[in-house]
Design a protein around this motif. Structure first.
Motif, PDB file in Angstrom:
ATOM      1  N   LEU A 198       9.604   6.934  -8.683  1.00  0.00           N
ATOM      2  CA  LEU A 198      10.856   6.372  -8.413  1.00  0.00           C
ATOM      3  C   LEU A 198      10.685   4.810  -8.685  1.00  0.00           C
ATOM      4  O   LEU A 198      11.178   4.091  -9.366  1.00  0.00           O
ATOM      5  N   ALA A 199       9.858   4.264  -7.822  1.00  0.00           N
ATOM      6  CA  ALA A 199       9.655   2.795  -7.564  1.00  0.00           C
ATOM      7  C   ALA A 199       8.897   2.390  -8.919  1.00  0.00           C
ATOM      8  O   ALA A 199       9.518   1.176  -9.516  1.00  0.00           O
ATOM      9  N   GLY A 200       8.164   2.917  -9.508  1.00  0.00           N
ATOM     10  CA  GLY A 200       7.433   2.704 -10.850  1.00  0.00           C
ATOM     11  C   GLY A 200       8.704   2.463 -11.950  1.00  0.00           C
ATOM     12  O   GLY A 200       8.689   1.534 -12.570  1.00  0.00           O
ATOM     13  N   GLU A 201       9.447   3.362 -12.103  1.00  0.00           N
ATOM     14  CA  GLU A 201      10.458   3.466 -12.913  1.00  0.00           C
ATOM     15  C   GLU A 201      11.476   2.466 -12.891  1.00  0.00           C
ATOM     16  O   GLU A 201      12.000   1.869 -13.747  1.00  0.00           O
ATOM     17  N   ALA A 202      11.910   2.384 -11.469  1.00  0.00           N
ATOM     18  CA  ALA A 202      13.238   1.545 -11.117  1.00  0.00           C
ATOM     19  C   ALA A 202      12.169  -0.013 -11.377  1.00  0.00           C
ATOM     20  O   ALA A 202      13.183  -1.003 -11.977  1.00  0.00           O
ATOM     21  N   ALA A 203      11.115  -0.230 -11.202  1.00  0.00           N
ATOM     22  CA  ALA A 203      10.561  -1.671 -11.245  1.00  0.00           C
ATOM     23  C   ALA A 203      10.359  -1.894 -12.882  1.00  0.00           C
ATOM     24  O   ALA A 203      10.636  -3.003 -13.308  1.00  0.00           O
ATOM     25  N   GLU A 204       9.777  -0.991 -13.459  1.00  0.00           N
ATOM     26  CA  GLU A 204       9.770  -1.077 -14.883  1.00  0.00           C
ATOM     27  C   GLU A 204      11.033  -1.377 -15.620  1.00  0.00           C
ATOM     28  O   GLU A 204      11.294  -2.271 -16.664  1.00  0.00           O
ATOM     29  N   GLN A 205      12.239  -0.703 -15.186  1.00  0.00           N
ATOM     30  CA  GLN A 205      13.427  -0.643 -16.026  1.00  0.00           C
ATOM     31  C   GLN A 205      14.143  -2.290 -15.555  1.00  0.00           C
ATOM     32  O   GLN A 205      14.775  -2.922 -16.265  1.00  0.00           O
ATOM     33  N   GLY A 206      13.850  -2.801 -14.525  1.00  0.00           N
ATOM     34  CA  GLY A 206      14.103  -3.964 -13.759  1.00  0.00           C
ATOM     35  C   GLY A 206      13.750  -5.086 -14.916  1.00  0.00           C
ATOM     36  O   GLY A 206      14.331  -5.942 -15.284  1.00  0.00           O
ATOM     37  N   PRO A 216       0.771  -1.255  -0.078  1.00  0.00           N
ATOM     38  CA  PRO A 216       0.143   0.194  -0.027  1.00  0.00           C
ATOM     39  C   PRO A 216       0.859   1.277  -0.042  1.00  0.00           C
ATOM     40  O   PRO A 216       0.434   2.396  -0.242  1.00  0.00           O
ATOM     41  N   LEU A 217       2.214   1.098   0.372  1.00  0.00           N
ATOM     42  CA  LEU A 217       3.117   2.332   0.241  1.00  0.00           C
ATOM     43  C   LEU A 217       3.489   2.729  -1.100  1.00  0.00           C
ATOM     44  O   LEU A 217       3.829   3.920  -1.357  1.00  0.00           O
ATOM     45  N   LEU A 218       4.020   1.615  -1.799  1.00  0.00           N
ATOM     46  CA  LEU A 218       4.801   1.976  -3.052  1.00  0.00           C
ATOM     47  C   LEU A 218       3.489   1.988  -4.099  1.00  0.00           C
ATOM     48  O   LEU A 218       3.955   2.475  -5.291  1.00  0.00           O
ATOM     49  N   THR A 245       3.299  -0.745 -13.417  1.00  0.00           N
ATOM     50  CA  THR A 245       3.960  -0.054 -12.812  1.00  0.00           C
ATOM     51  C   THR A 245       3.856   1.319 -13.084  1.00  0.00           C
ATOM     52  O   THR A 245       4.788   2.372 -13.155  1.00  0.00           O
ATOM     53  N   THR A 246       2.481   1.774 -12.702  1.00  0.00           N
ATOM     54  CA  THR A 246       1.923   3.234 -13.033  1.00  0.00           C
ATOM     55  C   THR A 246       2.181   4.139 -11.758  1.00  0.00           C
ATOM     56  O   THR A 246       2.260   3.535 -10.744  1.00  0.00           O
TER      57      THR A 246
END
Length: 227
Positions: free
Chosen positions: A104-112, A21-23, A92-93
């Protein structure tokens, strides 16, 4: 009168808290996934975030090298279309009206997920993504604190491992034209992506130490959202 001692067991004081629920974005991106088409969902992602046209060309010029290594020799329009489609398909929206760590989490997850799905070595993908992120920090476009928090949480690495473990289809070769008219959930099914997306499951594997969780909840409250 002396203060009462804290009798909470140490194990409870340091208890990590599940970060789903946080990210995860507070915007309702998923309830209509069985009806909204992929094409419309991509446009909604762009509209919600105020994306109009293409980003300003990369400066200094060595940033173009980062983008070429990440995206290959593609027209800018295609690069950003595939990137935004990847966000929608993987879930990862994010929006710009939430704590910066959500973006940042969305971008980092999508790129990973992206680098792993292409078979790029993890270390190289990590350097390309965070190298670009640190340059954005130096240009005062991205906040260093959020990038560092993302590194501490291991978001990129966890996403990379998820993609390798599940043999995720290549996010570089998304057949957008074939899928644009299909509901998002169906497009995901055809690509072998969970119909609910990947982000919620991925973020469930990430936990915060309790003090960091409390700090992020306070950031959410500043946006008028209780988490």
């Amino acid at each position: 009168m002396s203060a009462r001692p804290d009798l909470t067991p140490p194990s409870e004081q340091a208890r990590p808290e599940a970060s789903v629920p946080l990210l995860l974005s507070s915007y309702d991106w998923e309830s209509d996934r069985e009806t909204i088409t992929l094409g419309d969902a991509i446009q909604r992602f762009r509209d919600v975030n105020g994306y109009v046209g293409l980003p300003i060309p990369a400066k200094p010029h060595f940033l173009k090298l980062f983008r070429k290594l990440i995206n290959g020799s593609r027209a800018p329009e295609r690069i950003y279309l595939v990137h935004d489609a990847s966000h929608v398909l993987t879930g990862t929206t994010f929006t710009h009206n939430e704590p910066p760590l959500v973006l940042l989490a969305g971008e980092a997850a999508e790129q990973g997920l992206y680098f792993a799905s292409r078979g790029v070595p993890r270390a190289l993908g990590w350097v390309l993504f965070y190298g670009g992120a640190f340059v954005e920090c130096a240009r005062r476009i991205a906040p260093f604190r959020q990038v560092w928090r993302g590194i501490q949480l291991g978001i990129f690495n966890r996403a990379y491992e998820y993609a390798r473990r599940t043999r995720l289809t290549s996010l570089f070769d998304i057949p957008i034209e074939e899928l644009a008219g299909l509901p998002v959930a169906e497009a995901r099914r055809r690509l072998g992506i969970p119909e609910r997306g990947i982000a919620a499951e991925l973020y469930r594997s990430i936990s915060f130490p309790a003090p960091q969780a409390a700090a992020l909840r306070e950031e959410w409250r500043q946006y008028g959202i209780a988490r």
